[in-house]
Design a protein around this motif. Sequence first.
Motif, mmCIF file in Angstrom:
data_model
loop_
_atom_site.group_PDB
_atom_site.id
_atom_site.type_symbol
_atom_site.label_atom_id
_atom_site.label_comp_id
_atom_site.label_asym_id
_atom_site.label_seq_id
_atom_site.Cartn_x
_atom_site.Cartn_y
_atom_site.Cartn_z
ATOM 1 N N SER A 1 0.853 -1.189 0.000
ATOM 2 C CA SER A 1 0.000 0.000 0.000
ATOM 3 C C SER A 1 0.887 1.237 0.000
ATOM 4 N N HIS B 1 -3.695 3.901 -1.936
ATOM 5 C CA HIS B 1 -3.739 2.875 -2.977
ATOM 6 C C HIS B 1 -3.158 1.591 -2.393
ATOM 7 N N GLY C 1 -2.528 -2.985 -3.303
ATOM 8 C CA GLY C 1 -2.615 -4.076 -4.253
ATOM 9 C C GLY C 1 -1.885 -5.303 -3.768
ATOM 10 N N ASN D 1 -4.480 -4.404 -8.509
ATOM 11 C CA ASN D 1 -5.004 -3.361 -7.639
ATOM 12 C C ASN D 1 -5.973 -4.020 -6.658
ATOM 13 N N SER D 2 -5.955 -3.602 -5.411
ATOM 14 C CA SER D 2 -6.816 -4.238 -4.402
ATOM 15 C C SER D 2 -8.205 -3.600 -4.316
ATOM 16 N N ARG D 3 -8.529 -2.728 -5.240
ATOM 17 C CA ARG D 3 -9.827 -2.056 -5.229
ATOM 18 C C ARG D 3 -10.809 -2.821 -6.109
ATOM 19 N N THR E 1 -12.072 -2.506 -0.702
ATOM 20 C CA THR E 1 -10.780 -3.181 -0.715
ATOM 21 C C THR E 1 -10.974 -4.686 -0.589
ATOM 22 N N ASP F 1 -8.237 -4.402 -11.599
ATOM 23 C CA ASP F 1 -7.306 -3.640 -12.436
ATOM 24 C C ASP F 1 -5.878 -4.095 -12.163
ATOM 25 N N TYR G 1 -1.627 -3.195 -12.527
ATOM 26 C CA TYR G 1 -0.562 -2.230 -12.751
ATOM 27 C C TYR G 1 0.336 -2.871 -13.804
ATOM 28 N N LEU H 1 2.188 4.897 -11.978
ATOM 29 C CA LEU H 1 0.820 5.262 -11.623
ATOM 30 C C LEU H 1 0.385 6.461 -12.434
#
Length: 164
Positions: free
Chosen positions: A66, A82, A84, A100-102, A109, A144, A146, A161
């Motif tokens: 994070s 943010h 992940g 991504n952890s969202r 989360t 999502d 990265y 990012l």
Amino acid sequence: MSEPIHRRDFMKTTIYFVGGIIVSAVGIPVVGYLIDPALKSGSKEAWIPIGKLEDMPELNKPYPFSFTRVQVNGWERTATSHGGFIFRRSEKPDDILILNSRCTHLACTVNWKEEEGLFLCPCHDASFGKEGEVLDGPPPRPLDRYEEFRISAEGILEIFLKEG
């Protein structure tokens, strides 16, 4: 011929002239100071260091990370968190999956559940597989990723990012 200037008129003209110079000398920098932050645009892109690659030794196990990003927009400062998960698929440094952890449904989360081998969203019981694919629930798309990352000379994993 022209009329001679009276002392009173001369003093008024001189005072207005000197006053205008003083107001300009003080006012222009003050106006510049107040307007300058609104004219600057903060960078929306950056390389974010996540951690040393050697600290993520286990293969096919998620390594959570994070970070907080602070954006300055004029006089406003906004901090955004943010996070992940990093999966090392093999010992090769470039064989990495960064998710991504969202949750893609309502941005909750997601959490990794080791015993089930999947990500669970606590908001609506959505579940995602190891690759971020939707297994169950209302999310409209996979987690999502990265996609852009690099490893520095010191062995630190960095992600690119973009915020729009």
